[in-house]
Design a protein around this motif. Structure first.
Motif, PDB file in Angstrom:
ATOM      1  N   SER A   1       0.842  -1.195   0.000  1.00  0.00           N
ATOM      2  CA  SER A   1       0.000   0.000   0.000  1.00  0.00           C
ATOM      3  C   SER A   1       0.876   1.244   0.000  1.00  0.00           C
ATOM      4  O   SER A   1       1.999   1.232   0.515  1.00  0.00           O
ATOM      5  N   VAL A   2       0.356   2.319  -0.598  1.00  0.00           N
ATOM      6  CA  VAL A   2       1.010   3.625  -0.592  1.00  0.00           C
ATOM      7  C   VAL A   2      -0.050   4.676  -0.299  1.00  0.00           C
ATOM      8  O   VAL A   2      -1.237   4.442  -0.455  1.00  0.00           O
ATOM      9  N   GLY A   3       0.424   5.851   0.114  1.00  0.00           N
ATOM     10  CA  GLY A   3      -0.537   6.899   0.430  1.00  0.00           C
ATOM     11  C   GLY A   3       0.099   8.253   0.618  1.00  0.00           C
ATOM     12  O   GLY A   3       1.231   8.513   0.205  1.00  0.00           O
ATOM     13  N   ARG A   4      -0.647   9.100   1.294  1.00  0.00           N
ATOM     14  CA  ARG A   4      -0.254  10.482   1.503  1.00  0.00           C
ATOM     15  C   ARG A   4       0.992  10.617   2.397  1.00  0.00           C
ATOM     16  O   ARG A   4       1.617  11.666   2.421  1.00  0.00           O
ATOM     17  N   ASP A   5       1.341   9.550   3.135  1.00  0.00           N
ATOM     18  CA  ASP A   5       2.522   9.615   4.002  1.00  0.00           C
ATOM     19  C   ASP A   5       3.827   9.319   3.259  1.00  0.00           C
ATOM     20  O   ASP A   5       4.892   9.297   3.865  1.00  0.00           O
ATOM     21  N   SER A   6       3.762   9.073   1.952  1.00  0.00           N
ATOM     22  CA  SER A   6       4.937   8.852   1.094  1.00  0.00           C
ATOM     23  C   SER A   6       5.681   7.553   1.381  1.00  0.00           C
ATOM     24  O   SER A   6       6.801   7.371   0.915  1.00  0.00           O
ATOM     25  N   VAL A   7       5.085   6.643   2.132  1.00  0.00           N
ATOM     26  CA  VAL A   7       5.744   5.402   2.519  1.00  0.00           C
ATOM     27  C   VAL A   7       5.094   4.219   1.805  1.00  0.00           C
ATOM     28  O   VAL A   7       3.875   4.111   1.738  1.00  0.00           O
ATOM     29  N   LEU A   8       5.914   3.327   1.272  1.00  0.00           N
ATOM     30  CA  LEU A   8       5.453   2.065   0.699  1.00  0.00           C
ATOM     31  C   LEU A   8       5.469   1.038   1.828  1.00  0.00           C
ATOM     32  O   LEU A   8       6.497   0.813   2.455  1.00  0.00           O
ATOM     33  N   ARG A   9       4.308   0.460   2.080  1.00  0.00           N
ATOM     34  CA  ARG A   9       4.193  -0.514   3.163  1.00  0.00           C
ATOM     35  C   ARG A   9       3.839  -1.873   2.585  1.00  0.00           C
ATOM     36  O   ARG A   9       2.991  -1.978   1.699  1.00  0.00           O
ATOM     37  N   ILE A  10       4.497  -2.920   3.092  1.00  0.00           N
ATOM     38  CA  ILE A  10       4.230  -4.299   2.694  1.00  0.00           C
ATOM     39  C   ILE A  10       3.604  -4.999   3.896  1.00  0.00           C
ATOM     40  O   ILE A  10       4.097  -4.886   5.018  1.00  0.00           O
TER      41      ILE A  10
END
Length: 171
Positions: A23-32
């Protein structure tokens, strides 16, 4: 699955090999995330501004993320492989070809760029939309690319030549 710090999540993608979702979002972080455990397994920082686009390669090994910093990051696990730069505005969508060799990106600069995934080199730049490109998708055989735009059209492009084949619009 919580982790984007109360900020909007803009895109999710399942790993085609299963077991993980990114997932990605407004926090600029790619999370797995591990789907079975419901836990975040990785947090990758590769963008300076909010992210809008995300795609797994067909073999599930590479993740492309892109967004409002006008660049595309290619990841292998937690390793940043390369940063692709060529758009002049927000990147709205990315898509891998079915064989994983080409990445297409569509952006607010009205352009679509083909990238060689292995080398990171820029290939064709497709021009024809009169407004931002919002979505790109390859056909299952990898011969055509469809693009959608804020200009109200869907365009079909020949992947081998980079030429526009058809414009689909409301009558």
């Amino acid at each position: 699955l919580k982790g984007h710090e109360g900020l909007r999540v803009t895109k999710v993608a399942f790993n085609p090999k299963g077991g993980k979702v990114a997932s990605v979002g407004r926090d600029s972080v790619l999370r797995i995330w591990d789907v079975e455990k419901g836990e975040q397994t990785q947090s990758l920082n590769g963008h300076e501004n909010p992210t809008r686009a995300l795609a797994y390669s067909p073999d599930g090994k590479i993740i492309a993320s892109a967004g409002e910093d006008s660049r595309i990051s290619l990841w292998d696990g937690d390793k940043l492989l390369q940063i692709l730069q060529g758009h002049r505005d927000f990147v709205n969508d990315v898509a891998f070809s079915p064989d994983g060799t080409i990445l297409a990106s569509g952006a607010e600069d009205d352009r679509i760029i083909f990238w060689n995934v292995a080398s990171g080199k820029q290939g064709f730049t497709l021009l024809g939309h009169a407004d931002g490109v919002t979505s790109v998708a390859f056909d299952p055989k990898g011969k055509l690319l469809a693009s959608a735009s804020k200009d109200g059209t869907v365009r079909l492009w020949d992947v081998a030549t980079g030429t526009q084949r058809q414009i689909l619009e409301k009558p």
